[in-house]
Structures are given as C-alpha cells and as structure tokens.
Design a protein around this motif. Structure first.
Motif, PDB file in Angstrom:
ATOM      1  N   LEU A 158     -25.903  15.949 -26.827  1.00 33.59           N
ATOM      2  CA  LEU A 158     -25.636  14.654 -27.450  1.00 33.59           C
ATOM      3  C   LEU A 158     -26.028  14.669 -28.931  1.00 33.59           C
ATOM      4  CD1 LEU A 158     -26.770  12.241 -24.612  1.00 33.59           C
ATOM      5  CD2 LEU A 158     -24.435  12.582 -25.459  1.00 33.59           C
ATOM      6  N   GLU A 159     -27.140  15.302 -29.217  1.00 33.19           N
ATOM      7  CA  GLU A 159     -27.577  15.411 -30.605  1.00 33.19           C
ATOM      8  C   GLU A 159     -26.571  16.221 -31.429  1.00 33.19           C
ATOM      9  OE1 GLU A 159     -31.518  17.193 -32.576  1.00 33.19           O
ATOM     10  OE2 GLU A 159     -31.879  15.925 -30.811  1.00 33.19           O
ATOM     11  N   ALA A 160     -26.116  17.338 -30.875  1.00 34.65           N
ATOM     12  CA  ALA A 160     -25.150  18.184 -31.582  1.00 34.65           C
ATOM     13  C   ALA A 160     -23.836  17.437 -31.793  1.00 34.65           C
ATOM     14  CB  ALA A 160     -24.910  19.474 -30.798  1.00 34.65           C
ATOM     15  N   VAL A 161     -23.370  16.734 -30.768  1.00 35.23           N
ATOM     16  CA  VAL A 161     -22.130  15.969 -30.896  1.00 35.23           C
ATOM     17  C   VAL A 161     -22.296  14.899 -31.971  1.00 35.23           C
ATOM     18  CG1 VAL A 161     -20.601  14.323 -29.729  1.00 35.23           C
ATOM     19  CG2 VAL A 161     -21.254  16.442 -28.590  1.00 35.23           C
ATOM     20  N   MET A 180     -24.362  14.939 -34.574  1.00 37.25           N
ATOM     21  CA  MET A 180     -24.404  15.571 -35.901  1.00 37.25           C
ATOM     22  C   MET A 180     -23.014  16.011 -36.341  1.00 37.25           C
ATOM     23  SD  MET A 180     -27.963  17.740 -36.062  1.00 37.25           S
ATOM     24  CE  MET A 180     -27.649  18.701 -34.601  1.00 37.25           C
ATOM     25  N   LEU A 181     -22.262  16.615 -35.428  1.00 34.25           N
ATOM     26  CA  LEU A 181     -20.923  17.071 -35.780  1.00 34.25           C
ATOM     27  C   LEU A 181     -19.990  15.893 -36.073  1.00 34.25           C
ATOM     28  CD1 LEU A 181     -20.552  19.976 -33.230  1.00 34.25           C
ATOM     29  CD2 LEU A 181     -20.640  20.193 -35.728  1.00 34.25           C
ATOM     30  N   THR A 182     -20.121  14.846 -35.283  1.00 38.13           N
ATOM     31  CA  THR A 182     -19.306  13.651 -35.516  1.00 38.13           C
ATOM     32  C   THR A 182     -19.580  13.088 -36.899  1.00 38.13           C
ATOM     33  OG1 THR A 182     -19.253  13.148 -33.161  1.00 38.13           O
ATOM     34  CG2 THR A 182     -18.775  11.332 -34.667  1.00 38.13           C
ATOM     35  N   GLU A 183     -20.847  13.018 -37.268  1.00 40.87           N
ATOM     36  CA  GLU A 183     -21.215  12.528 -38.603  1.00 40.87           C
ATOM     37  C   GLU A 183     -20.689  13.467 -39.690  1.00 40.87           C
ATOM     38  OE1 GLU A 183     -22.770  10.292 -41.679  1.00 40.87           O
ATOM     39  OE2 GLU A 183     -22.406   9.760 -39.592  1.00 40.87           O
ATOM     40  N   PHE A 184     -20.843  14.758 -39.479  1.00 44.10           N
ATOM     41  CA  PHE A 184     -20.412  15.736 -40.473  1.00 44.10           C
ATOM     42  C   PHE A 184     -18.908  15.642 -40.728  1.00 44.10           C
ATOM     43  CE2 PHE A 184     -18.943  19.955 -41.773  1.00 44.10           C
ATOM     44  CZ  PHE A 184     -19.773  20.186 -42.858  1.00 44.10           C
ATOM     45  N   PHE A 185     -18.126  15.423 -39.657  1.00 46.81           N
ATOM     46  CA  PHE A 185     -16.666  15.397 -39.768  1.00 46.81           C
ATOM     47  C   PHE A 185     -16.097  13.977 -39.812  1.00 46.81           C
ATOM     48  CE2 PHE A 185     -17.232  19.651 -37.789  1.00 46.81           C
ATOM     49  CZ  PHE A 185     -16.616  20.400 -38.779  1.00 46.81           C
ATOM     50  N   ARG A 186     -16.910  12.995 -40.130  1.00 49.83           N
ATOM     51  CA  ARG A 186     -16.457  11.595 -40.073  1.00 49.83           C
ATOM     52  C   ARG A 186     -15.258  11.321 -40.978  1.00 49.83           C
ATOM     53  NH1 ARG A 186     -21.174  11.232 -43.064  1.00 49.83           N
ATOM     54  NH2 ARG A 186     -20.869  10.451 -45.173  1.00 49.83           N
ATOM     55  N   ASP A 187     -15.118  12.054 -42.079  1.00 50.32           N
ATOM     56  CA  ASP A 187     -13.997  11.853 -42.999  1.00 50.32           C
ATOM     57  C   ASP A 187     -12.829  12.791 -42.706  1.00 50.32           C
ATOM     58  OD1 ASP A 187     -15.426   9.869 -44.354  1.00 50.32           O
ATOM     59  OD2 ASP A 187     -16.396  11.357 -45.644  1.00 50.32           O
ATOM     60  N   ARG A 188     -12.844  13.442 -41.563  1.00 52.24           N
ATOM     61  CA  ARG A 188     -11.798  14.399 -41.198  1.00 52.24           C
ATOM     62  C   ARG A 188     -11.114  13.948 -39.917  1.00 52.24           C
ATOM     63  NH1 ARG A 188     -12.395  19.866 -42.453  1.00 52.24           N
ATOM     64  NH2 ARG A 188     -10.418  19.963 -41.360  1.00 52.24           N
ATOM     65  N   PRO A 189     -10.065  13.105 -40.026  1.00 53.07           N
ATOM     66  CA  PRO A 189      -9.392  12.637 -38.813  1.00 53.07           C
ATOM     67  C   PRO A 189      -8.699  13.764 -38.042  1.00 53.07           C
ATOM     68  CG  PRO A 189      -8.186  11.960 -40.775  1.00 53.07           C
ATOM     69  CD  PRO A 189      -9.473  12.583 -41.247  1.00 53.07           C
ATOM     70  N   ASP A 190      -8.541  14.927 -38.666  1.00 55.58           N
ATOM     71  CA  ASP A 190      -7.892  16.051 -37.991  1.00 55.58           C
ATOM     72  C   ASP A 190      -8.869  16.856 -37.139  1.00 55.58           C
ATOM     73  OD1 ASP A 190      -9.134  16.801 -40.457  1.00 55.58           O
ATOM     74  OD2 ASP A 190      -8.132  18.736 -40.345  1.00 55.58           O
ATOM     75  N   TYR A 249     -11.575  16.955 -34.038  1.00 56.77           N
ATOM     76  CA  TYR A 249     -12.073  16.276 -32.837  1.00 56.77           C
ATOM     77  C   TYR A 249     -13.401  16.894 -32.446  1.00 56.77           C
ATOM     78  CZ  TYR A 249     -12.702  15.025 -27.989  1.00 56.77           C
ATOM     79  OH  TYR A 249     -13.224  14.562 -26.818  1.00 56.77           O
ATOM     80  N   VAL A 250     -14.371  16.065 -32.203  1.00 58.99           N
ATOM     81  CA  VAL A 250     -15.667  16.530 -31.721  1.00 58.99           C
ATOM     82  C   VAL A 250     -15.829  16.010 -30.305  1.00 58.99           C
ATOM     83  CG1 VAL A 250     -18.164  16.441 -32.048  1.00 58.99           C
ATOM     84  CG2 VAL A 250     -16.646  16.517 -34.045  1.00 58.99           C
ATOM     85  N   GLY A 251     -15.925  16.908 -29.359  1.00 54.45           N
ATOM     86  CA  GLY A 251     -16.060  16.527 -27.971  1.00 54.45           C
ATOM     87  C   GLY A 251     -17.337  17.077 -27.367  1.00 54.45           C
ATOM     88  N   GLY A 252     -17.767  16.458 -26.302  1.00 57.73           N
ATOM     89  CA  GLY A 252     -18.993  16.877 -25.654  1.00 57.73           C
ATOM     90  C   GLY A 252     -18.843  18.124 -24.809  1.00 57.73           C
ATOM     91  N   ASN A 253     -17.745  18.247 -24.098  1.00 57.82           N
ATOM     92  CA  ASN A 253     -17.576  19.409 -23.242  1.00 57.82           C
ATOM     93  C   ASN A 253     -16.113  19.801 -23.231  1.00 57.82           C
ATOM     94  OD1 ASN A 253     -17.699  21.451 -21.429  1.00 57.82           O
ATOM     95  ND2 ASN A 253     -18.755  20.297 -19.852  1.00 57.82           N
TER      96      ASN A 253
END
Length: 96
Positions: free
Chosen positions: A12-15, A17-27, A29-33
C-alpha cells in the motif's frame, strides 16, 4: 493484496508513493497487484510476467524492437515492390 500484514502495508505504501510520483501522468497506471514479479537483474530492477515466462521490455528494448520491426517491414515492402515491378515489366513485354 499481500502475503502478511507487513507485505500489505509495504505494498500500500509503494502504491501510494508511485501514485503520487505519477500523478501528472495519465498514461501511467499504478496498480496494487498486476500479477508481476519485481526482480533484480544485475543492478537493475525488472518486471517479470510469470504467466508468459518473460520480462517486460524496458523503454530502450521496446524502442529497439519497434525499430527492428520497421526495418523488417521496409525490407519486405521493398521485395514486394520489386516483385510488382517485375510483373508489370512482364505484362508490358507480352503486350497485355
């Protein structure tokens, strides 16, 4: 999502962080599994797809593959154009 509570929190922490990192990249997708494995190959982390038994291509590998496919396409196209021209010559020579 995770094997243990620790794994779940880490995931959950990694997801997050990645979601925040890529927040300006609609292309992106950050998924949990995504049923992928993150593997260390030499000094690089690579995504491995166990269902297909292969690593996902890196950006550089993907670009090289597209360039190779484009070269192969151009080569096949050149052969076909030559064959078409040869057929046109034969038609002209036979007067048809």
């Amino acid at each position: 999502m995770g094997e243990t509570p620790w794994h779940m929190r880490a995931m959950l922490e990694a997801v997050g962080m990645l979601t925040e990192f890529f927040r300006d990249r609609p292309d992106v997708y950050v998924g949990g599994n995504m049923m992928m494995e993150l593997r260390l190959e030499g000094e690089r982390l690579r995504l491995y797809d166990p269902a297909r038994g292969e690593y996902l291509l890196t950006h550089k590998e993907e670009r090289r593959a597209r360039e190779r496919e484009a070269r192969e396409h151009r080569s096949k196209e050149a052969v076909l154009r030559a064959e078409i021209e040869a057929l046109r010559r034969r038609l002209r020579e036979t007067g048809k």
